[in-house]
Write a protein that holds these residues in place. Structure first.
Motif, PDB file in Angstrom:
ATOM      1  N   ILE A  66       0.863  -1.180   0.000  1.00 12.74           N
ATOM      2  CA  ILE A  66       0.000   0.000   0.000  1.00 12.74           C
ATOM      3  C   ILE A  66       0.897   1.227   0.000  1.00 12.74           C
ATOM      4  O   ILE A  66       1.811   1.341   0.810  1.00 12.74           O
ATOM      5  N   CYS A  67       0.646   2.141  -0.920  1.00 14.79           N
ATOM      6  CA  CYS A  67       1.451   3.360  -0.938  1.00 14.79           C
ATOM      7  C   CYS A  67       0.561   4.556  -1.165  1.00 14.79           C
ATOM      8  O   CYS A  67      -0.522   4.440  -1.733  1.00 14.79           O
ATOM      9  N   THR A  68       1.025   5.700  -0.718  1.00 13.35           N
ATOM     10  CA  THR A  68       0.311   6.959  -0.922  1.00 13.35           C
ATOM     11  C   THR A  68       1.041   7.753  -1.987  1.00 13.35           C
ATOM     12  O   THR A  68       2.233   8.017  -1.861  1.00 13.35           O
ATOM     13  N   CYS A 214     -11.676   2.322  -4.632  1.00 12.71           N
ATOM     14  CA  CYS A 214     -12.072   3.574  -4.002  1.00 12.71           C
ATOM     15  C   CYS A 214     -11.390   3.705  -2.645  1.00 12.71           C
ATOM     16  O   CYS A 214     -11.294   2.737  -1.888  1.00 12.71           O
ATOM     17  N   GLY A 215     -10.914   4.886  -2.370  1.00 15.24           N
ATOM     18  CA  GLY A 215     -10.117   5.091  -1.165  1.00 15.24           C
ATOM     19  C   GLY A 215     -10.928   5.577   0.021  1.00 15.24           C
ATOM     20  O   GLY A 215     -12.011   6.135  -0.123  1.00 15.24           O
ATOM     21  N   LYS A 216     -10.349   5.379   1.170  1.00 10.06           N
ATOM     22  CA  LYS A 216     -10.934   5.861   2.405  1.00 10.06           C
ATOM     23  C   LYS A 216     -10.223   7.135   2.826  1.00 10.06           C
ATOM     24  O   LYS A 216      -8.997   7.214   2.795  1.00 10.06           O
ATOM     25  N   LEU A 217     -10.993   8.140   3.218  1.00 15.56           N
ATOM     26  CA  LEU A 217     -10.410   9.423   3.599  1.00 15.56           C
ATOM     27  C   LEU A 217      -9.549   9.270   4.846  1.00 15.56           C
ATOM     28  O   LEU A 217     -10.000   8.754   5.873  1.00 15.56           O
ATOM     29  N   MET A 218      -8.306   9.746   4.733  1.00 16.93           N
ATOM     30  CA  MET A 218      -7.373   9.663   5.854  1.00 16.93           C
ATOM     31  C   MET A 218      -6.966  11.033   6.379  1.00 16.93           C
ATOM     32  O   MET A 218      -6.699  11.195   7.563  1.00 16.93           O
ATOM     33  N   LYS A 219      -6.935  12.030   5.470  1.00 14.07           N
ATOM     34  CA  LYS A 219      -6.354  13.312   5.864  1.00 14.07           C
ATOM     35  C   LYS A 219      -6.867  14.415   4.937  1.00 14.07           C
ATOM     36  O   LYS A 219      -7.115  14.180   3.753  1.00 14.07           O
ATOM     37  N   ILE A 220      -7.014  15.615   5.486  1.00 17.59           N
ATOM     38  CA  ILE A 220      -7.373  16.811   4.699  1.00 17.59           C
ATOM     39  C   ILE A 220      -6.322  17.881   4.979  1.00 17.59           C
ATOM     40  O   ILE A 220      -6.045  18.198   6.143  1.00 17.59           O
ATOM     41  N   THR A 221      -5.726  18.410   3.924  1.00 20.36           N
ATOM     42  CA  THR A 221      -4.708  19.448   4.092  1.00 20.36           C
ATOM     43  C   THR A 221      -5.107  20.690   3.308  1.00 20.36           C
ATOM     44  O   THR A 221      -5.884  20.635   2.370  1.00 20.36           O
ATOM     45  N   VAL A 461      -6.986  16.091  -0.358  1.00 21.29           N
ATOM     46  CA  VAL A 461      -7.387  14.934   0.442  1.00 21.29           C
ATOM     47  C   VAL A 461      -6.384  13.803   0.242  1.00 21.29           C
ATOM     48  O   VAL A 461      -5.829  13.635  -0.844  1.00 21.29           O
ATOM     49  N   THR A 462      -6.126  13.057   1.289  1.00 22.37           N
ATOM     50  CA  THR A 462      -5.296  11.857   1.213  1.00 22.37           C
ATOM     51  C   THR A 462      -6.202  10.664   1.439  1.00 22.37           C
ATOM     52  O   THR A 462      -6.902  10.579   2.453  1.00 22.37           O
ATOM     53  N   LEU A 463      -6.193   9.747   0.464  1.00 25.47           N
ATOM     54  CA  LEU A 463      -7.045   8.570   0.536  1.00 25.47           C
ATOM     55  C   LEU A 463      -6.198   7.317   0.718  1.00 25.47           C
ATOM     56  O   LEU A 463      -5.097   7.221   0.187  1.00 25.47           O
ATOM     57  N   PHE A 464      -6.737   6.374   1.458  1.00 23.35           N
ATOM     58  CA  PHE A 464      -6.097   5.073   1.643  1.00 23.35           C
ATOM     59  C   PHE A 464      -6.554   4.184   0.492  1.00 23.35           C
ATOM     60  O   PHE A 464      -7.737   3.931   0.313  1.00 23.35           O
TER      61      PHE A 464
END
Length: 473
Positions: A66-68, A214-221, A461-464
């Protein structure tokens, strides 16, 4: 020192300084004083702003990688620093050439004067003198000779320096030609080969991203402030289904008593205020929770629970339908009010409506809509009170709800339509201008568009993600 000697000294001093500068600066600028070899490894050392960045990786329980990955902003590929230095050096050389040309003209003028004195000097020393009984004339002649004698070595040096200046001019021309060639080579490397490599990498990574589930929301910047305009409340958006070349922006100021939609051809035009078109809708809208989807605007008709589909291409209403049992006109708004009862949104899966009903005790209902007919395809009833929500948005079929529209807001609750389950979350984000009246996700840009107290802003947004493999079903 006489004026010609002063000028000659200036020429020699200038030449010495230029030669010293060139000997010290040129090798470092063109890379002659290093043995660095450009390889594919060094090419990857690009600033995060100029390329794709993988900033974290891990393995899930099944052992899958898994990578971002953060995609770069468009058109940020800049020229290599050494190329810029070479360009600046070339400009300096051209300026030096012009200065030396001016200096040469002045030197030539003075040189003609010295040549004239040389001729006079030769005549004096090569001619026979016939003594005259006039003693005063002889003294006068001797004085002239005494004045000319010191100019003999100066004249020889001047002639030598004139040759050096001519030689130096030729070297400058040669150097300019060489630098131009180097610049063309490096320029071609920057804008052709390197650009093609970047495009190839982007294509490969985008193909990879298409394989992402589809990703899961992890972070909002963020936010990134795009523009300051309009009233305290409003909406702005782009079409998530538009092509990459279509970057039109739509702007709808205020939450009521308005029918004017302003269109801009690009974000740049939006920022500069270069409006391309306006649309006068047949009905006033309610709230700020509109969405543009596949070329059409979907909005809530004022003082009703009717949803309108309006085509920008034809300027006509293509469909309208009442959202059964949905509260309207501040019956079940978000915490800030503003007739925000019905929230229309889109994500990777499709078109959605978020609202509340009496039948669900004022709690949020999620409905997936047919984008052509506005028919409700399926609905999910949640247990989260609509009046306690600051805003909400959909990502990959999951509704994310904020707990406030004011400072300190965070994503507090999420509901998955895939599993029909909910969870409480704690994802903070920076409410920079203290009052959010619109917050919508754009699947194409993978960003949140927001109207923050008269500021049009973007959140990243950062998605998993889990990468699909051929073995996955």
């Amino acid at each position: 020192m006489s004026p010609p000697l002063l000028k000659l000294g200036a020429v020699l001093s200038t030449m010495a300084m230029i030669s010293n500068w060139m000997s010290q600066t040129l090798p470092s600028l063109v890379g002659l004083n290093t043995t660095r070899i450009i390889t594919s490894d060094t090419l990857t050392q690009i600033s995060p702003k100029e390329g794709w960045q993988v900033y974290s990786s891990a393995q899930d329980p099944d052992g899958r990688c898994i990578c971002t990955v953060v995609a770069p902003e468009q058109n940020l590929c800049s020229r290599d620093a050494k190329s810029r230095q070479l360009r600046q050096l070339l400009e300096k050389v051209q300026n030096m050439s012009q200065s030396i040309e001016v200096l040469n003209l002045r030197t030539q003028r003075d040189f003609q004067y010295v040549l004239k004195m040389e001729t006079q000097n030769d005549k004096i020393f090569s001619s026979r003198f016939y003594f005259n009984t006039n003693f005063e004339s002889l003294l006068e002649l001797k004085e002239k000779m005494d004045e000319l004698l010191p100019l003999i070595p100066v004249l020889e040096q001047y002639k030598t320096d004139a040759k050096l200046i001519t030689q130096f001019k030729e070297e400058i021309r040669n150097l300019s030609t060489v630098l131009t060639g180097i610049q063309e080579e490096i320029g071609a490397y920057d804008y052709e080969e390197l650009h093609q490599r970047v495009l190839s990498l982007e294509t490969r990574l985008r193909d990879c991203m298409k394989k992402l589930t589809c990703g899961k929301l992890m972070k909002i910047t963020g936010p990134i402030t795009v523009k300051i305009s309009g009233t305290r409340f409003g909406a702005w958006m782009t079409d998530p289904l538009a092509s990459e070349k279509n970057n039109r922006v739509w702007y709808m100021d205020s939450y009521t008593n308005n029918k004017i939609v302003r269109e801009f051809k690009s974000i740049a035009d939006f920022v500069s205020g270069a409006e391309s078109r306006t649309y006068n809708l047949p009905f006033k809208w309610a709230g700020t929770n509109h969405v543009v989807y596949n070329g059409s605007l979907y909005f809530n008709k004022y003082q009703s629970n009717i949803i309108i589909k309006y085509s920008f291409d034809t300027g006509r209403v293509l469909a309208q339908r009442s959202l059964e049992y949905a509260g309207f006109h501040n019956v079940y708004p978000y915490t800030w009010g503003g007739f925000s009862d019905i929230d229309l949104m889109a994500d990777e899966i499709g078109l959605w409506a978020v609202y509340a009903t009496n039948q669900n005790a004022g709690n949020i209902v999620i409905s997936q809509l047919n984008p052509d007919t506005l028919e409700v395809l399926k609905s999910w009833s949640t247990g989260y009170p609509k009046r306690s929500a600051g805003e909400s948005f959909m990502i990959c079929g999951t509704l994310y709800v904020t707990n406030s529209h004011l400072t300190g807001a965070k994503v507090y609750y999420s509901y998955s339509t895939k599993t029909s389950t909910y969870e409480y979350t704690d994802i903070p984000f920076h409410n920079q201008y203290f009052h959010i009246s619109m917050l919508d996700y754009n699947a194409r840009d993978r960003a949140l568009y927001a109207w923050n107290n008269g500021h049009q802003v973007l959140f990243n947004v950062t998605l998993f993600h889990v990468i699909k493999t051929e073995d996955d079903t």
